[in-house]
Design a protein around this motif. Structure first.
Motif, PDB file in Angstrom:
ATOM      1  N   CYS A   1      -0.067   3.215   3.724  1.00  0.00           N
ATOM      2  CA  CYS A   1       0.311   2.694   5.047  1.00  0.00           C
ATOM      3  C   CYS A   1       1.476   1.708   4.980  1.00  0.00           C
ATOM      4  CB  CYS A   1      -0.895   2.043   5.715  1.00  0.00           C
ATOM      5  SG  CYS A   1      -1.390   0.509   4.934  1.00  0.00           S
TER       6      CYS A   1
ATOM      7  N   CYS B   1       0.834  -1.201   0.000  1.00  0.00           N
ATOM      8  CA  CYS B   1       0.000   0.000   0.000  1.00  0.00           C
ATOM      9  C   CYS B   1       0.871   1.255   0.000  1.00  0.00           C
ATOM     10  CB  CYS B   1      -0.911  -0.008   1.219  1.00  0.00           C
ATOM     11  SG  CYS B   1      -1.834   1.526   1.426  1.00  0.00           S
TER      12      CYS B   1
ATOM     13  N   CYS C   1      -6.611   0.746   4.892  1.00  0.00           N
ATOM     14  CA  CYS C   1      -5.448   0.850   5.784  1.00  0.00           C
ATOM     15  C   CYS C   1      -5.700   0.478   7.247  1.00  0.00           C
ATOM     16  CB  CYS C   1      -4.858   2.249   5.686  1.00  0.00           C
ATOM     17  SG  CYS C   1      -4.304   2.644   4.016  1.00  0.00           S
TER      18      CYS C   1
HETATM   19 ZN   LIG Z   1      -2.970   0.972   3.328  1.00  0.00          ZN
END
Ligand SMILES: [Zn+2]
Length: 160
Positions: free
Chosen positions: A38, A35, A66
């Protein structure tokens, strides 16, 4: 042995090879994406979904839900390989196959045609398309033999 810290930014997509080096064939058995927000790694359930994310990665970086706990950790309990973002989706009917070499030196990419024929080079694909007019609309530029790069620090220690 700990893997290299962060690979984000440079090559945000990763794929995992199999955990046990003695289990054959050693192919990619999990697809994961990191991601952008995050930094958690997420397992992507199908190769189709993974290819979709990978092909759009540069314009629209992957962002997860997240708040959810991570479902996979990036560490040396598995062998990891970094994929290049931007590789196009495998044309319909074809299968893209990635095989890890016995000594973990590299991963070889090949395509399997709808007829089952294995295609190892762009030239073989061009010949296949020419010989099979059903696939004349398939573009040569949709194929890529760029294979994921194995992260050395995650290669099992007992591999020679
Ligand atoms: Zn994330």
């Amino acid at each position: 042995m700990a893997p290299r810290k962060s690979t984000r930014g440079k090559a945000p997509m990763e794929q995992l090879a199999t955990k046990n080096p003695r289990v054959a064939p050693r192919s990619i058995n999990k697809y994961t994406v990191q991601c952008e927000k995050c930094s958690k790694w997420r397992v992507i359930s199908t190769v189709e979904e993974y290819e979709e994310i990978r092909c759009k990665m540069e314009e629209s970086p992957y962002v997860c839900a997240c708040d959810d706990p991570a479902n996979i950790e990036y560490n040396a309990t598995r062998t990891w390989a970094i994929d290049r973002p931007g590789i196009l989706k495998t044309p319909e009917g074809f299968t893209r196959s990635l095989e890890v070499r016995r000594d973990f030196s590299r991963i070889d990419a090949k395509y399997i045609a709808p007829t089952g024929k294995k295609l190892r080079t762009l030239n073989e694909i061009a010949v296949f398309i020419e010989e099979n007019p059903t696939y004349k609309d398939v573009k040569l530029s949709d194929f890529s033999f760029t294979s994921p790069k194995i992260i050395e620090d995650t290669i099992p220690e007992d591999v020679n």
